[in-house]
Scaffold this motif. Structure first.
Motif, short mmCIF file in Angstrom:
data_model
loop_
_atom_site.label_atom_id
_atom_site.label_comp_id
_atom_site.label_asym_id
_atom_site.label_seq_id
_atom_site.Cartn_x
_atom_site.Cartn_y
_atom_site.Cartn_z
N THR A 75 -66.16 70.05 70.71
CA THR A 75 -65.19 68.97 70.91
C THR A 75 -65.28 67.91 69.81
O THR A 75 -64.71 66.84 69.95
N PHE A 76 -65.97 68.22 68.73
CA PHE A 76 -66.18 67.24 67.67
C PHE A 76 -64.86 66.71 67.12
O PHE A 76 -64.67 65.51 66.97
N VAL A 77 -63.93 67.59 66.82
CA VAL A 77 -62.62 67.18 66.27
C VAL A 77 -61.89 66.30 67.28
O VAL A 77 -61.29 65.29 66.91
N ASN A 78 -61.97 66.67 68.57
CA ASN A 78 -61.32 65.88 69.60
C ASN A 78 -61.95 64.49 69.72
O ASN A 78 -61.25 63.49 69.90
N GLU A 79 -63.27 64.43 69.62
CA GLU A 79 -63.97 63.14 69.70
C GLU A 79 -63.61 62.25 68.53
O GLU A 79 -63.38 61.04 68.69
#
Length: 193
Positions: A75-79
């Motif tokens: 979820t790095f991109v979402n965070e």
């Protein structure tokens, strides 16, 4: 609201010309048209994530950070997207509001009458208090490092900026009305005696 207060204090004689219906509609349109694509983009990103295990959100409403906790994948991109959107839609308006109030306070301090300054500060203080409470709690919710906040604290803070502050807003403005204050004092005197 901050722009409205800025025009009212810094250009009072031009207020009706500057804050006309067209300008108000443009401010609303810019708010909506800038936020909708960001929200749709984040929703699309979340729907593309894999979810496994529990699908139960441990929160009062379906907000992005609690949903991201349910995702199984990276979820790095979402965070990062949450942080970018929070900076753009929380911090930028907050800083513009503070700049507006900096100009207002500068104008108020130039007033020669002490009673005029007190009345002007009284008018601004209620809005500034609501702004700081709202943006402060929203910033804590969306800009905090993930492991530093418990789920219970996150729920409490989200309730604060989504329910408590919008409820407090009209109360704070109403309490500035002298007639309301007199009626409230009479009511309290009857209740307490």
């Amino acid at each position: 609201m901050a722009y409205d207060r800025y025009v009212a204090f810094c250009n009072p004689l031009h207020y009706l010309v500057v804050m006309n219906h067209k300008v108000c509609m443009q401010l609303v349109a810019v708010s909506w048209l800038s936020a909708v694509p960001a929200v749709i983009g984040q929703t699309y990103q979340i729907f593309s994530l894999p979810f496994c295990g529990s699908h139960r959100i441990n929160h009062f409403f379906c907000d992005i950070p609690p949903v991201l906790k349910l995702a199984c994948g990276d979820t790095f991109v979402n965070e990062i997207a949450v942080y970018v959107v929070a900076v753009v839609f929380v911090m930028v308006p907050f800083l513009l509001t503070l700049a507006s109030y900096g100009k207002i306070i500068s104008s108020i301090l130039k007033l020669s009458s002490a009673t005029g300054r007190a009345k002007a500060f009284s008018t601004c203080s209620s809005h500034l208090m609501v702004v700081v409470l709202f943006y402060g709690t929203a910033s804590i919710t969306y800009l905090h490092p993930k492991p530093n906040q418990s789920e219970r604290m996150g729920k409490l803070i989200s309730l604060f900026y989504t329910i408590l502050i919008p409820v407090l807003n009209p109360i704070i403005y109403t309490l500035r009305n002298k007639d309301i204050m007199v009626s409230l004092k009479k009511l309290l005197a009857k209740v307490l005696t």
